[in-house]
Write an enzyme that holds these catalytic residues in place. Structure first.
Site, PDB file in Angstrom:
ATOM      1  N   HIS A   1      45.538  44.324  43.630  1.00 13.33           N
ATOM      2  CA  HIS A   1      45.733  43.103  42.840  1.00 13.33           C
ATOM      3  C   HIS A   1      44.430  42.680  42.184  1.00 13.33           C
ATOM      4  O   HIS A   1      43.355  43.188  42.506  1.00 13.33           O
ATOM      5  CB  HIS A   1      46.218  41.950  43.744  1.00 13.33           C
ATOM      6  CG  HIS A   1      47.653  42.095  44.150  1.00 13.33           C
ATOM      7  ND1 HIS A   1      48.666  41.365  43.581  1.00 13.33           N
ATOM      8  CD2 HIS A   1      48.235  42.917  45.064  1.00 13.33           C
ATOM      9  CE1 HIS A   1      49.824  41.720  44.138  1.00 13.33           C
ATOM     10  NE2 HIS A   1      49.591  42.669  45.041  1.00 13.33           N
TER      11      HIS A   1
ATOM     12  N   GLU B   1      41.896  42.654  46.384  1.00 11.94           N
ATOM     13  CA  GLU B   1      41.738  41.834  45.175  1.00 11.94           C
ATOM     14  C   GLU B   1      40.435  42.293  44.534  1.00 11.94           C
ATOM     15  O   GLU B   1      39.344  41.951  44.975  1.00 11.94           O
ATOM     16  CB  GLU B   1      41.664  40.344  45.526  1.00 11.94           C
ATOM     17  CG  GLU B   1      42.933  39.780  46.163  1.00 11.94           C
ATOM     18  CD  GLU B   1      43.995  39.373  45.134  1.00 11.94           C
ATOM     19  OE1 GLU B   1      43.852  39.713  43.926  1.00 11.94           O
ATOM     20  OE2 GLU B   1      44.979  38.723  45.550  1.00 11.94           O
TER      21      GLU B   1
ATOM     22  N   GLU C   1      47.294  41.228  34.738  1.00 16.62           N
ATOM     23  CA  GLU C   1      47.033  41.833  36.054  1.00 16.62           C
ATOM     24  C   GLU C   1      47.898  43.075  36.286  1.00 16.62           C
ATOM     25  O   GLU C   1      47.425  44.079  36.814  1.00 16.62           O
ATOM     26  CB  GLU C   1      47.289  40.795  37.162  1.00 16.62           C
ATOM     27  CG  GLU C   1      46.993  41.330  38.561  1.00 16.62           C
ATOM     28  CD  GLU C   1      47.397  40.357  39.670  1.00 16.62           C
ATOM     29  OE1 GLU C   1      47.855  39.235  39.347  1.00 16.62           O
ATOM     30  OE2 GLU C   1      47.261  40.727  40.844  1.00 16.62           O
TER      31      GLU C   1
ATOM     32  N   HIS D   1      52.818  43.334  41.132  1.00 21.87           N
ATOM     33  CA  HIS D   1      53.496  42.809  39.942  1.00 21.87           C
ATOM     34  C   HIS D   1      54.189  43.931  39.149  1.00 21.87           C
ATOM     35  O   HIS D   1      54.554  44.939  39.702  1.00 21.87           O
ATOM     36  CB  HIS D   1      52.513  41.998  39.089  1.00 21.87           C
ATOM     37  CG  HIS D   1      51.724  41.037  39.926  1.00 21.87           C
ATOM     38  ND1 HIS D   1      52.237  39.834  40.359  1.00 21.87           N
ATOM     39  CD2 HIS D   1      50.482  41.139  40.485  1.00 21.87           C
ATOM     40  CE1 HIS D   1      51.335  39.227  41.125  1.00 21.87           C
ATOM     41  NE2 HIS D   1      50.266  39.995  41.230  1.00 21.87           N
TER      42      HIS D   1
HETATM   43 ZN   LIG Z   1      48.476  39.711  42.212  1.00 25.95          ZN
END
Ligand SMILES: [Zn+2]
Length: 476
Positions: free
Chosen positions: A359, A427, A306, A292
């Site tokens: 992430h 993640e 995030e 992102h």
């Molecule tokens: Zn993400």
């Protein structure tokens, strides 16, 4: 190009044309350096840390600007000087100073104006004061000083890096000349220039390579003044970027930290490394991909975005890898938008050997845990290595954070699918889950996650037969 941008770029080019030029080691033949600064300016010039506007002119008596100070410090610490986008609106990404300014920010050395009416600006052409110089040097050399200008001044004076003004004050508000900044910087790097004997060689270190050079300054631009044999013990003091100041018998100088261990000789059972591990690792490029950024915040929950969490983590991983022989590149190192297709393209263009995307997950409030993805299909030919990389990172993350182990999974993500190197996507946890979120918003736990990713990358290389043992000892 917008007119405003054009003019600010023009202004920078007019003011800093000289710092574009990477010239070979410059013989210090400056004619305008006062005797009080001659040895120190020569030392910095020999290492290409400080340069003048020509071989003869150092501009000793001119005040030093914030941009020039960032360049000198960035070169001294061997930071990344590649021009790139900075967090400041008044530093154009293409300006020759942009790389060192952003590196100064990344390493908490040089701060811009983050709040108040000047927020978002760096003021590269503004002259700096002695007080600002003291803070920059204290930050660059990791002196503990309590975060205040007076504390920084004291830290420099205690070490003989700077003196007071004679009237008992430090003169924090006085502007500083280029020659004097060079003197303070040279003293911070090399204690031989200090006004008092303040160096203590408290660390026991061992040479990791035969014929290891001790150099007179912290870069290969400086001449070798001695050699260490493999496993030879030395005493270490402070670090200057990727170099450590060491003492071996009567010889005192700088050794590349990558070739020093903090433990005594390896056990005899260790098989000899047929090929130098360091020489192979320096040919490996790790791509760190914080997800992102910019207009894409990623998931947002409990006030946490995030894009911020993964950037912080990525920068920490980057800082760890910077202390190793690996090359490391980030798809983004600031809060900027990078398209999904641009990320693997960047990795390929930069000759990446390993790609790690970072992430945070989002789902219902009850979903929790850590998972790591790789892509299993023909477009990325490194399926087995990608699974290995994902497994090593997942294992380290579980050990570090102890969240629910959701496992290593295949995932059809563009950054993995369109890549041509071993690639994994971590993640870290669920931003939408209160207890996962508590970790994601904590600098302590993000440091822990960054080490887990770093160790995961080392574990991967170890499994591939590389000798990375010395790299598990990271500072802090
Ligand atoms: Zn993400």
């Amino acid at each position: 190009m917008k007119r405003k941008v054009f003019y600010s770029l023009l202004a920078l080019l007019v003011i800093f044309p000289l710092f574009n030029v990477t010239s070979p080691a410059q013989a210090a033949g400056f004619t305008d350096v006062p005797a009080r600064a001659l040895e120190e300016v020569t030392f910095l010039s020999d290492g290409n840390i400080a340069k003048g506007s020509s071989a003869a002119i150092f501009n000793s008596n001119r005040t030093i600007t914030r941009a020039e100070a960032a360049i000198f410090l960035g070169r001294a610490l061997q930071l990344n000087g590649t021009p790139r986008k900075t967090v400041f609106r008044d530093v154009d990404r293409s300006s020759s100073v942009a790389g060192y300014i952003q590196s100064g920010v990344d390493h908490n050395i040089i701060l811009g104006y983050l709040s108040g009416v000047s927020a978002g600006n760096f003021y590269p052409n503004k002259a700096i004061t002695r007080g600002e110089m003291a803070i920059m040097i204290a930050n660059a050399f990791k002196y503990s000083y309590g975060g205040t200008a007076s504390g920084a001044a004291k830290a420099l004076m205690d070490r003989g890096v700077a003196d007071g003004m004679g009237n008992g004050s430090f003169g924090s508000g006085n502007l500083i000349k280029r020659a004097d900044f060079a003197v303070f910087l040279a003293r911070a790097i090399n204690p031989e220039f200090r006004t008092k004997d303040s160096v203590s060689f408290t660390k026991s270190l061992w040479s990791n390579a035969p014929n290891l050079n001790i150099r007179s300054g912290p870069s290969t631009a400086y001449p070798s003044i001695g050699k260490l044999s493999e496993n030879q013990q030395v005493s270490g003091a402070h670090s200057v970027g990727k170099w450590t100041y060491v003492k071996s018998g009567a010889t005192v100088g700088f050794v590349s930290t990558a070739y020093l261990r903090t433990t005594a000789a390896k056990p005899a059972a260790t098989p000899p490394v047929t090929e130098s591990a360091d020489s192979r690792l320096s040919g490996q490029t790790i791509i760190i991909d914080p997800g992102h950024g910019g207009s894409d915040p990623g998931a947002i929950s409990f006030g946490l975005r995030e894009k911020d969490v993964v950037l912080t983590t990525g920068l920490k991983v980057n800082n760890l890898l910077k202390q190793t022989p690996f090359n490391v590149k980030m798809t983004r190192s600031t809060d900027t938008f990078v398209s999904l297709s641009a990320r693997p393209a960047f990795a390929v263009r930069n000759g990446g050997d390993v790609f790690v995307s970072i992430h945070a997950n989002a789902a219902s409030a009850s979903a929790t845990g850590t998972e790591t993805f790789y892509y299993s299909a023909a477009t990325n030919p490194y399926t087995a290595d990608s699974r290995l990389l994902a497994t090593k990172i997942q294992n380290r993350m579980i050990a570090a954070w102890n969240l629910r182990n959701r496992g290593v999974k295949t995932g059809n993500f563009a950054v993995l699918r369109e890549n041509n190197m071993p690639a994994a996507l971590a993640e870290l946890g669920f931003i939408t889950n209160k207890s996962d979120n508590d970790k994601l918003k904590s600098d302590y736990w993000l440091t822990s996650a960054s080490k887990a990713i770093y160790y995961g990358i080392l574990d991967y290389y170890k499994a591939k037969g590389y000798d990375v043992d010395s790299l598990y000892n990271v500072p802090k």
